[in-house]
Design an enzyme around this catalytic site. Structure first.
Site, mmCIF file in Angstrom:
data_model
loop_
_atom_site.group_PDB
_atom_site.id
_atom_site.type_symbol
_atom_site.label_atom_id
_atom_site.label_comp_id
_atom_site.label_asym_id
_atom_site.label_seq_id
_atom_site.Cartn_x
_atom_site.Cartn_y
_atom_site.Cartn_z
ATOM 1 N N ARG A 1 -13.917 -7.439 3.296
ATOM 2 C CA ARG A 1 -12.641 -7.206 2.907
ATOM 3 C C ARG A 1 -11.779 -8.497 3.101
ATOM 4 O O ARG A 1 -10.897 -8.705 2.483
ATOM 5 C CB ARG A 1 -11.827 -6.060 3.572
ATOM 6 C CG ARG A 1 -12.771 -4.772 3.358
ATOM 7 C CD ARG A 1 -12.562 -4.278 1.941
ATOM 8 N NE ARG A 1 -11.015 -4.396 1.406
ATOM 9 C CZ ARG A 1 -10.245 -3.404 1.752
ATOM 10 N NH1 ARG A 1 -10.293 -2.353 2.574
ATOM 11 N NH2 ARG A 1 -8.970 -3.593 1.129
ATOM 12 N N ARG B 1 0.867 -1.180 -0.035
ATOM 13 C CA ARG B 1 0.123 -0.052 0.138
ATOM 14 C C ARG B 1 0.876 1.156 -0.094
ATOM 15 O O ARG B 1 1.913 1.321 0.859
ATOM 16 C CB ARG B 1 -1.025 0.116 1.215
ATOM 17 C CG ARG B 1 -1.223 1.435 1.306
ATOM 18 C CD ARG B 1 -2.515 1.755 2.453
ATOM 19 N NE ARG B 1 -3.674 0.768 2.205
ATOM 20 C CZ ARG B 1 -4.786 1.172 2.780
ATOM 21 N NH1 ARG B 1 -5.035 1.861 3.826
ATOM 22 N NH2 ARG B 1 -6.033 0.519 2.292
ATOM 23 N N CYS C 1 -16.082 2.758 1.297
ATOM 24 C CA CYS C 1 -14.892 1.715 1.665
ATOM 25 C C CYS C 1 -14.521 2.252 3.230
ATOM 26 O O CYS C 1 -13.727 1.209 3.826
ATOM 27 C CB CYS C 1 -13.748 2.178 0.851
ATOM 28 S SG CYS C 1 -13.231 3.953 0.838
ATOM 29 N N ASP D 1 -16.694 8.447 -0.612
ATOM 30 C CA ASP D 1 -15.583 8.283 -0.239
ATOM 31 C C ASP D 1 -15.079 9.519 0.391
ATOM 32 O O ASP D 1 -15.826 10.504 -0.041
ATOM 33 C CB ASP D 1 -14.483 7.488 -1.224
ATOM 34 C CG ASP D 1 -13.174 7.142 -0.626
ATOM 35 O OD1 ASP D 1 -13.043 7.078 0.589
ATOM 36 O OD2 ASP D 1 -12.297 7.067 -1.467
ATOM 37 N N GLN E 1 -10.460 -3.779 -2.453
ATOM 38 C CA GLN E 1 -11.819 -3.152 -2.156
ATOM 39 C C GLN E 1 -12.727 -3.495 -2.898
ATOM 40 O O GLN E 1 -14.005 -3.838 -2.416
ATOM 41 C CB GLN E 1 -11.715 -1.554 -1.954
ATOM 42 C CG GLN E 1 -12.770 -0.854 -1.540
ATOM 43 C CD GLN E 1 -13.213 -0.897 -0.030
ATOM 44 O OE1 GLN E 1 -12.060 -0.713 0.879
ATOM 45 N NE2 GLN E 1 -13.919 -1.141 0.337
ATOM 46 N N HIS F 1 -7.810 1.036 -5.955
ATOM 47 C CA HIS F 1 -7.739 0.121 -4.835
ATOM 48 C C HIS F 1 -8.556 -1.037 -5.094
ATOM 49 O O HIS F 1 -9.712 -1.524 -4.698
ATOM 50 C CB HIS F 1 -8.780 1.096 -3.732
ATOM 51 C CG HIS F 1 -8.574 0.394 -2.459
ATOM 52 N ND1 HIS F 1 -7.633 -0.312 -1.908
ATOM 53 C CD2 HIS F 1 -9.389 0.708 -1.243
ATOM 54 C CE1 HIS F 1 -7.854 -0.690 -0.846
ATOM 55 N NE2 HIS F 1 -8.820 0.075 -0.227
HETATM 56 N N1 CP Z 1 -11.227 0.749 2.960
HETATM 57 C C1 CP Z 1 -9.740 0.541 3.449
HETATM 58 O O1 CP Z 1 -9.078 0.521 2.609
HETATM 59 O O2 CP Z 1 -9.704 1.048 4.744
HETATM 60 P P1 CP Z 1 -8.099 0.957 5.562
HETATM 61 O O3 CP Z 1 -7.494 2.335 5.002
HETATM 62 O O4 CP Z 1 -8.449 1.118 6.796
HETATM 63 O O5 CP Z 1 -7.305 -0.361 4.785
HETATM 64 N N1 NVA Z 2 -9.691 7.502 -1.150
HETATM 65 C C1 NVA Z 2 -9.349 7.025 -0.099
HETATM 66 C C2 NVA Z 2 -9.276 5.528 0.314
HETATM 67 C C3 NVA Z 2 -9.005 4.825 1.715
HETATM 68 C C4 NVA Z 2 -9.307 3.561 1.753
HETATM 69 C C5 NVA Z 2 -7.903 7.343 0.397
HETATM 70 O O1 NVA Z 2 -6.690 6.925 -0.644
HETATM 71 O O2 NVA Z 2 -7.427 7.705 1.236
#
Ligand code: CP
Ligand code: NVA
Length: 330
Positions: free
Chosen positions: A315, A106, A270, A229, A136, A133
């Site tokens: 998830r 990530r 998400c 989101d 997700q 992502h």
């Molecule tokens: N939805 C999601 O990716 O959550 P986190 O940032 O907590 O992993």
């Molecule tokens: N768009 C958000 C998603 C988090 C799961 C981010 O990148 O922060």
């Protein structure tokens, strides 16, 4: 279907059948987990999970999924390893694949996870980049199907910052699976024209439509899934909050928007979400800009239309399916 050795970097790399297979596999894993049935199918194997950005769901999903499958899991956070500072991504990949059976990443640019995959001989999984992502998405579609049955021909509307990683990926997964996708956002926050064109081409084959609108009421009329989101994603500068709030305030999912959707419509997010002031950032925004909820109202978030915690649980089941299918091969 054999996905052994495959990376999971973005859904554009996967066919409709492969995505379908992974969601169905996740549903089977969910049954095993709920029945308390042992499924330590990958005992003796190990995965490394690399996080350059924060995470609750994705990290915990990889950890629990790995442990449930009998695997060892090593977490590497933004500090504490040599990655990036003293060791290139390529060298990190070449070291880790000598010890691990899969690597999650990530972080920031999509090119980083692509580079890791290029130099790794074991599967690399994208746990979120600036652009996409993909893990997700499997949980989102799985949740929608659990609530509404087959999503083919139904419509998912995304309201908000529609050029972020989640919105981009939703547009891709919908186009792959024959789900209509509507983006409700100001023009400057629509997904890139390049990605829209790719998705429209994919959608034309799966029989679905991709629609962009600045009119939230037109875009959400009769839809089956309402999705939003955060208005500012991880890695974006906090100085952008004001501009983003002004642009996106009209795209908040509130009860008027929810009632405008199909009567059986569900709400997905998400997470994490700014629906109240019980967080540090939520409080700061409230003091500075006088708003107590952002992309979704507390009322919608806590209503029975909201399936966000089912989605969060999924998830783990979907990530387990990805690990199992790409490491084991079935
Ligand atoms: N939805 C999601 O990716 O959550 P986190 O940032 O907590 O992993
Ligand atoms: N768009 C958000 C998603 C988090 C799961 C981010 O990148 O922060």
């Amino acid at each position: 279907m054999n996905l052994k050795g495959r990376d999971f970097l973005k859904l554009l790399d996967y066919s409709e059948e492969e995505i379908r297979y992974l969601i169905d596999l996740a549903k089977k894993f969910k049954v095993l987990k709920h029945k308390g049935k042992n499924h330590r199918y990958l005992e003796g194997k190990n995965i490394a999970i690399l996080f350059e950005k924060d995470s609750t769901r994705t990290r915990c999903s990889f950890e629990v999924a790995g442990h449930d499958l009998g695997m060892g899991v090593t977490y590497l956070g933004p500090t504490g390893s040599q990655m990036g500072k003293k060791e290139s991504i390529a060298d990190t990949a070449r070291v880790l694949c000598r010890m691990y059976d899969g690597i999650e990443y990530r972080g920031f640019e999509q090119s980083i996870v692509e580079e890791l995959a290029k130099y790794s001989s074991v599967p690399v999984w994208n746990g979120l980049t600036n652009e996409f992502h993909p893990t997700q998405m499997l949980a989102d579609i799985m949740t929608a199907e659990e609530c509404l049955g087959s999503m083919k021909g139904k419509t998912l509307a995304f309201c908000g910052d529609a050029r972020n990683n989640v919105a981009n990926s939703l547009m891709v997964v919908c186009s792959k699976l024959g789900i209509n996708f509507t983006c409700c956002a100001p023009k400057e926050l629509w997904p890139s024209e390049e990605l829209r064109n790719v998705c429209m081409e994919v959608a034309s084959k799966s029989g679905s439509t991709i629609k962009m609108t600045e009119d939230i009421m037109e875009g959400t009329k009769g839809v089956h899934v309402l999705y939003t989101d955060v208005w500012l994603s991880m890695g974006e500068d906090a100085s952008k909050w004001e501009e983003r709030i002004n642009l996106l305030k009209p795209y908040q999912i509130n009860m008027d928007v929810m009632k405008n959707a199909d009567e059986k419509a569900i709400f997905l997010h998400c997470l994490p979400s700014f629906h109240d002031t019980k967080t540090t950032i939520g409080k700061e925004i409230s003091l500075k800009f006088g708003i107590n909820e952002m992309e979704v109202t507390d009322e919608v978030f806590n209503s029975d239309k909201s399936k966000v915690f089912e989605e969060a649980e999924n998830r783990m089941h979907t990530i387990k399916a990805i690990i199992y299918a790409t490491v084991n091969g079935k």
